[in-house]
Design a protein around this motif. Structure first.
Motif, mmCIF file in Angstrom:
data_model
loop_
_atom_site.group_PDB
_atom_site.id
_atom_site.type_symbol
_atom_site.label_atom_id
_atom_site.label_comp_id
_atom_site.label_asym_id
_atom_site.label_seq_id
_atom_site.Cartn_x
_atom_site.Cartn_y
_atom_site.Cartn_z
ATOM 1 N N ILE A 1 -11.757 1.193 -0.101
ATOM 2 C CA ILE A 1 -10.845 1.625 -1.023
ATOM 3 C C ILE A 1 -11.610 2.371 -2.132
ATOM 4 O O ILE A 1 -11.646 3.734 -1.992
ATOM 5 C CB ILE A 1 -9.831 0.811 -1.812
ATOM 6 C CG1 ILE A 1 -8.131 0.457 -0.622
ATOM 7 C CG2 ILE A 1 -8.550 1.925 -3.052
ATOM 8 C CD1 ILE A 1 -7.677 -0.238 -1.194
ATOM 9 N N PHE B 1 0.969 -0.903 0.106
ATOM 10 C CA PHE B 1 0.196 0.216 -0.193
ATOM 11 C C PHE B 1 0.390 1.625 -0.537
ATOM 12 O O PHE B 1 2.124 1.201 0.560
ATOM 13 C CB PHE B 1 -0.808 0.025 1.144
ATOM 14 C CG PHE B 1 -1.914 -0.969 0.399
ATOM 15 C CD1 PHE B 1 -3.189 -0.974 0.491
ATOM 16 C CD2 PHE B 1 -1.847 -2.114 2.045
ATOM 17 C CE1 PHE B 1 -4.199 -1.859 0.647
ATOM 18 C CE2 PHE B 1 -2.766 -3.226 2.392
ATOM 19 C CZ PHE B 1 -4.509 -3.139 1.232
ATOM 20 N N PHE C 1 -10.709 -5.273 1.711
ATOM 21 C CA PHE C 1 -10.161 -4.232 1.458
ATOM 22 C C PHE C 1 -10.493 -3.233 0.303
ATOM 23 O O PHE C 1 -10.865 -1.901 0.262
ATOM 24 C CB PHE C 1 -8.394 -4.686 1.243
ATOM 25 C CG PHE C 1 -7.944 -4.941 1.810
ATOM 26 C CD1 PHE C 1 -8.983 -4.830 3.657
ATOM 27 C CD2 PHE C 1 -6.834 -5.395 2.844
ATOM 28 C CE1 PHE C 1 -8.875 -5.947 5.459
ATOM 29 C CE2 PHE C 1 -6.080 -6.231 3.211
ATOM 30 C CZ PHE C 1 -7.044 -6.189 5.209
ATOM 31 N N ASP C 2 -10.941 -3.725 -0.685
ATOM 32 C CA ASP C 2 -11.013 -3.069 -1.717
ATOM 33 C C ASP C 2 -12.517 -2.053 -1.819
ATOM 34 O O ASP C 2 -12.256 -1.139 -2.353
ATOM 35 C CB ASP C 2 -11.444 -4.214 -3.158
ATOM 36 C CG ASP C 2 -9.756 -4.935 -3.561
ATOM 37 O OD1 ASP C 2 -9.162 -4.119 -2.949
ATOM 38 O OD2 ASP C 2 -9.427 -6.149 -4.071
ATOM 39 N N GLN D 1 -5.372 7.958 4.658
ATOM 40 C CA GLN D 1 -5.776 6.989 2.954
ATOM 41 C C GLN D 1 -5.079 5.911 2.766
ATOM 42 O O GLN D 1 -3.734 6.697 2.158
ATOM 43 C CB GLN D 1 -7.300 7.123 2.680
ATOM 44 C CG GLN D 1 -7.889 8.351 3.132
ATOM 45 C CD GLN D 1 -9.202 9.471 2.202
ATOM 46 O OE1 GLN D 1 -8.182 10.129 1.580
ATOM 47 N NE2 GLN D 1 -10.446 9.525 1.886
ATOM 48 N N LEU D 2 -5.513 4.365 2.591
ATOM 49 C CA LEU D 2 -4.735 3.588 1.624
ATOM 50 C C LEU D 2 -5.179 3.830 0.443
ATOM 51 O O LEU D 2 -6.820 3.618 0.181
ATOM 52 C CB LEU D 2 -4.584 2.347 2.730
ATOM 53 C CG LEU D 2 -4.099 2.431 4.251
ATOM 54 C CD1 LEU D 2 -4.262 0.870 4.736
ATOM 55 C CD2 LEU D 2 -2.406 2.886 3.987
ATOM 56 N N ALA D 3 -4.177 2.864 -0.550
ATOM 57 C CA ALA D 3 -4.414 2.913 -2.295
ATOM 58 C C ALA D 3 -3.206 1.333 -2.298
ATOM 59 O O ALA D 3 -2.395 1.044 -1.974
ATOM 60 C CB ALA D 3 -4.139 3.838 -3.177
ATOM 61 N N ARG D 4 -3.858 0.219 -2.981
ATOM 62 C CA ARG D 4 -3.293 -0.671 -3.964
ATOM 63 C C ARG D 4 -1.511 -0.293 -4.480
ATOM 64 O O ARG D 4 -1.694 0.789 -4.548
ATOM 65 C CB ARG D 4 -3.731 -1.527 -4.476
ATOM 66 C CG ARG D 4 -5.104 -2.252 -3.721
ATOM 67 C CD ARG D 4 -4.986 -3.377 -3.154
ATOM 68 N NE ARG D 4 -5.758 -3.925 -2.725
ATOM 69 C CZ ARG D 4 -6.004 -5.076 -1.641
ATOM 70 N NH1 ARG D 4 -4.863 -6.062 -1.526
ATOM 71 N NH2 ARG D 4 -7.102 -6.087 -1.679
ATOM 72 N N LEU E 1 -10.846 3.261 3.685
ATOM 73 C CA LEU E 1 -9.597 2.000 3.684
ATOM 74 C C LEU E 1 -8.282 3.047 5.035
ATOM 75 O O LEU E 1 -7.845 3.820 3.583
ATOM 76 C CB LEU E 1 -9.206 1.230 2.813
ATOM 77 C CG LEU E 1 -7.898 -0.187 3.806
ATOM 78 C CD1 LEU E 1 -8.617 -1.028 4.473
ATOM 79 C CD2 LEU E 1 -7.316 -0.695 2.226
ATOM 80 N N TYR E 2 -7.814 2.723 5.626
ATOM 81 C CA TYR E 2 -6.601 3.732 6.314
ATOM 82 C C TYR E 2 -5.889 3.032 6.899
ATOM 83 O O TYR E 2 -6.072 1.760 7.153
ATOM 84 C CB TYR E 2 -7.766 4.722 7.563
ATOM 85 C CG TYR E 2 -8.229 5.831 7.301
ATOM 86 C CD1 TYR E 2 -7.807 7.460 6.951
ATOM 87 C CD2 TYR E 2 -9.346 5.647 6.528
ATOM 88 C CE1 TYR E 2 -8.550 7.856 6.468
ATOM 89 C CE2 TYR E 2 -10.097 6.722 6.122
ATOM 90 C CZ TYR E 2 -9.639 8.166 5.904
ATOM 91 O OH TYR E 2 -10.809 8.950 5.848
ATOM 92 N N CYS F 1 0.063 5.532 1.036
ATOM 93 C CA CYS F 1 -0.744 6.243 2.197
ATOM 94 C C CYS F 1 -0.743 7.331 1.780
ATOM 95 O O CYS F 1 0.246 8.472 1.547
ATOM 96 C CB CYS F 1 0.047 5.877 3.697
ATOM 97 S SG CYS F 1 -0.671 6.738 5.216
#
Length: 236
Positions: free
Chosen positions: A200, A151, A196-197, A158-161, A205-206, A153
């Motif tokens: 997101i 990930f 998770f997806d 906030q998280l991203a793949r 999703l943090y 951040c």
């Protein structure tokens, strides 16, 4: 502290031949089982209740839990007919967990950040977050080899793949989540990646960044790597 769900139902195939006769959570690293390392980390943070799912050689995990002294109070969630994977295992155990809880893997743990679980609980905001994941910088992750991270951040947390380029953080297998997100799900096994997806996609999703050292132990060779890292860090 919120209760913790410990995911301990895996087959441990990559840990063979050790796991031919021993469930992976009971494999020792530095003279202590991984399951005890995980439980003790949360007990030290103030947790008093744990739910552990079982599938492979469950009688050994049950006996080990009965032999533990003191906290936490442990409830087992057996998966007898089939292994339900990460998401399905938690979904099965929801009646035992309440509205908000930690989830963690039984084959990974961290050191040198005693405040991580407390800080996660303080940071979790269910009005803005579906899940708060504990993430570790790749350079502070042991047992991942050349894995390019999971990930990124942003400044808001906030998280991203990971995209085409490597990402700076690995998912540690530990998270806080709300039971309310377990809706419209497959019957039977499914991965937490589905949730998770979804999180997101909705911006919910943090991540909380671990300050210590994270260790994941999935193979016999990884035991030596983990023990070397623990010795260097002064933890065995």
């Amino acid at each position: 502290m919120y209760p913790v769900m410990v995911l301990a139902a895996g087959l441990g195939t990559r840990m063979r031949p050790i796991t031919d006769t021993l469930p992976k959570p009971l494999v020792q690293v530095g003279g202590q089982t991984m399951l005890d390392r995980v439980l003790d980390t949360f007990v030290n943070a103030g947790i008093s209740q744990a739910v552990i799912n079982t599938h492979y050689l469950p009688e050994q995990i049950e006996a080990h839990c009965k032999a533990r002294r003191g906290a936490p109070e442990i409830t087992l969630s057996p998966e007898i007919d089939e292994r339900l994977e990460t998401g399905g295992g938690i979904a099965r155990a929801l009646p035992l967990l309440g509205e908000t809880f930690f989830s963690t893997n039984a084959d990974s743990f961290w050191v040198a950040d005693d405040n991580a679980a407390r800080a996660m609980q303080a940071a979790f905001d269910p009005s803005a977050m579906d899940m708060l994941l504990l993430v570790a910088p790749c350079e502070k992750s042991v047992g991942m080899g050349s894995h390019p991270g999971d990930f990124s951040c942003n400044e808001a947390g906030q998280l991203a793949r990971r995209g085409a380029e490597p990402a700076p953080y690995n998912y540690t297998g530990t998270a806080i989540m709300s039971a309310s997100i377990f809706t419209d799900l497959p019957d039977g096994p499914f991965s937490l990646n589905l949730l998770f997806d979804r999180a997101i996609a909705s911006g919910r999703l943090y991540g909380h960044v671990l300050e210590g050292l994270w260790l994941t132990v999935g193979t016999p060779q990884a035991i030596t790597e983990a023990e070397t890292a623990l010795k260097q860090a002064g933890h065995i």
